[in-house]
Design a protein around this motif. Sequence first.
Motif, PDB file in Angstrom:
ATOM      1  N   VAL A  38       0.549  -1.578  -0.411  1.00 40.80           N
ATOM      2  CA  VAL A  38       0.028   0.311   0.237  1.00 40.80           C
ATOM      3  C   VAL A  38       0.949   0.992   0.001  1.00 40.80           C
ATOM      4  CG1 VAL A  38      -1.737   1.323   1.409  1.00 40.80           C
ATOM      5  CG2 VAL A  38      -2.152  -1.456   1.066  1.00 40.80           C
ATOM      6  N   MET A  39       1.789   0.897   1.177  1.00 40.62           N
ATOM      7  CA  MET A  39       2.512   2.232   0.806  1.00 40.62           C
ATOM      8  C   MET A  39       3.404   2.535  -0.579  1.00 40.62           C
ATOM      9  SD  MET A  39       2.096   3.600   3.359  1.00 40.62           S
ATOM     10  CE  MET A  39       2.805   5.512   3.944  1.00 40.62           C
ATOM     11  N   THR A  40       3.979   1.406  -0.675  1.00 41.27           N
ATOM     12  CA  THR A  40       4.073   1.347  -2.080  1.00 41.27           C
ATOM     13  C   THR A  40       3.425   2.684  -3.058  1.00 41.27           C
ATOM     14  OG1 THR A  40       5.981   0.010  -2.143  1.00 41.27           O
ATOM     15  CG2 THR A  40       5.816   0.422  -3.705  1.00 41.27           C
ATOM     16  N   ALA A  41       2.725   1.853  -3.584  1.00 37.32           N
ATOM     17  CA  ALA A  41       1.371   2.587  -4.409  1.00 37.32           C
ATOM     18  C   ALA A  41       1.156   3.754  -3.896  1.00 37.32           C
ATOM     19  CB  ALA A  41       0.066   1.765  -4.204  1.00 37.32           C
ATOM     20  N   ALA A  42       0.908   4.489  -2.647  1.00 41.20           N
ATOM     21  CA  ALA A  42       0.709   5.841  -2.588  1.00 41.20           C
ATOM     22  C   ALA A  42       1.776   6.711  -2.406  1.00 41.20           C
ATOM     23  CB  ALA A  42       0.061   5.800  -0.629  1.00 41.20           C
ATOM     24  N   ASN A  43       3.195   6.034  -1.959  1.00 36.87           N
ATOM     25  CA  ASN A  43       3.935   7.007  -2.728  1.00 36.87           C
ATOM     26  C   ASN A  43       4.242   7.086  -3.971  1.00 36.87           C
ATOM     27  OD1 ASN A  43       5.150   8.544  -0.190  1.00 36.87           O
ATOM     28  ND2 ASN A  43       5.698   5.902   0.347  1.00 36.87           N
ATOM     29  N   SER A 165       2.608   1.298 -12.215  1.00 38.25           N
ATOM     30  CA  SER A 165       2.688   0.045 -12.040  1.00 38.25           C
ATOM     31  C   SER A 165       2.547  -0.304  -9.978  1.00 38.25           C
ATOM     32  CB  SER A 165       3.816  -0.959 -12.551  1.00 38.25           C
ATOM     33  OG  SER A 165       4.042  -2.016 -11.649  1.00 38.25           O
ATOM     34  N   PRO A 166       2.051  -0.105  -9.494  1.00 39.04           N
ATOM     35  CA  PRO A 166       2.141  -0.164  -8.292  1.00 39.04           C
ATOM     36  C   PRO A 166       3.129  -0.374  -7.236  1.00 39.04           C
ATOM     37  CG  PRO A 166       0.558  -2.115  -8.965  1.00 39.04           C
ATOM     38  CD  PRO A 166       0.727  -1.366 -10.281  1.00 39.04           C
ATOM     39  N   GLY A 167       3.927  -1.314  -8.185  1.00 36.05           N
ATOM     40  CA  GLY A 167       4.851  -1.875  -7.468  1.00 36.05           C
ATOM     41  C   GLY A 167       6.498  -1.305  -7.244  1.00 36.05           C
ATOM     42  N   ASP A 168       7.511  -2.041  -7.622  1.00 30.17           N
ATOM     43  CA  ASP A 168       9.519  -1.270  -7.604  1.00 30.17           C
ATOM     44  C   ASP A 168       9.102  -1.488  -8.797  1.00 30.17           C
ATOM     45  OD1 ASP A 168       9.355  -0.310  -4.870  1.00 30.17           O
ATOM     46  OD2 ASP A 168       9.214  -2.411  -4.087  1.00 30.17           O
ATOM     47  N   GLN A 169       8.364  -2.278  -9.642  1.00 28.00           N
ATOM     48  CA  GLN A 169       8.680  -2.269 -10.975  1.00 28.00           C
ATOM     49  C   GLN A 169       8.915  -1.820 -11.822  1.00 28.00           C
ATOM     50  OE1 GLN A 169       6.409  -3.800  -9.097  1.00 28.00           O
ATOM     51  NE2 GLN A 169       5.655  -5.195 -10.486  1.00 28.00           N
TER      52      GLN A 169
END
Length: 169
Positions: A38-43, A165-169
């Motif tokens: 969630v925090m990765t996506a929000a940021n 992409s919501p993740g780190d990719q």
Amino acid sequence: MRSALLAAALVALSCLPAAAQTAMDGLRAELAAVKAQVMTAANKAPESIYGYQPTPEVFTLRKQFLHIADASYSICASFKGTPGQRPKVNADAPLPKADVVAALTGAFAFCDAAFQAATDATLAETMKTANGSVRMKSYHAAHLLAHTGLHYGNVVTYMRLNKLSPGDQ
């Protein structure tokens, strides 16, 4: 044959960790994982899509995040045994991204503290909820993980509709 089975059992036992994992360790790990998503996506989501609303019937991205924060406070207050005693988040507030991220950060810190203080015995405790029903605290731990994961799935869809992409990719 018996000595071979005993030897095999001893080898298997020697492979176990020195300190067995607890149920709360597993729940803490899962909370850390969904919180990170969630925090990765929000940021990662640009502020320009925080007002994005795929259809009039669903939340904006901002409201999804604020709803996750508000519900997390509520669920974790119940998990702590203090239903209703928690900070409130207005999911309809037109907050800037930085304030939304701060609300999520605060809510997850509140939940982290509740989970850190808990033991496996905590999970079996019952308590009266704010609406008067009686539930085991394990219900609240499971509900937090399910609820957060559910709405993270909404966030993923919103971001993908915006070609992100919501993740780190």
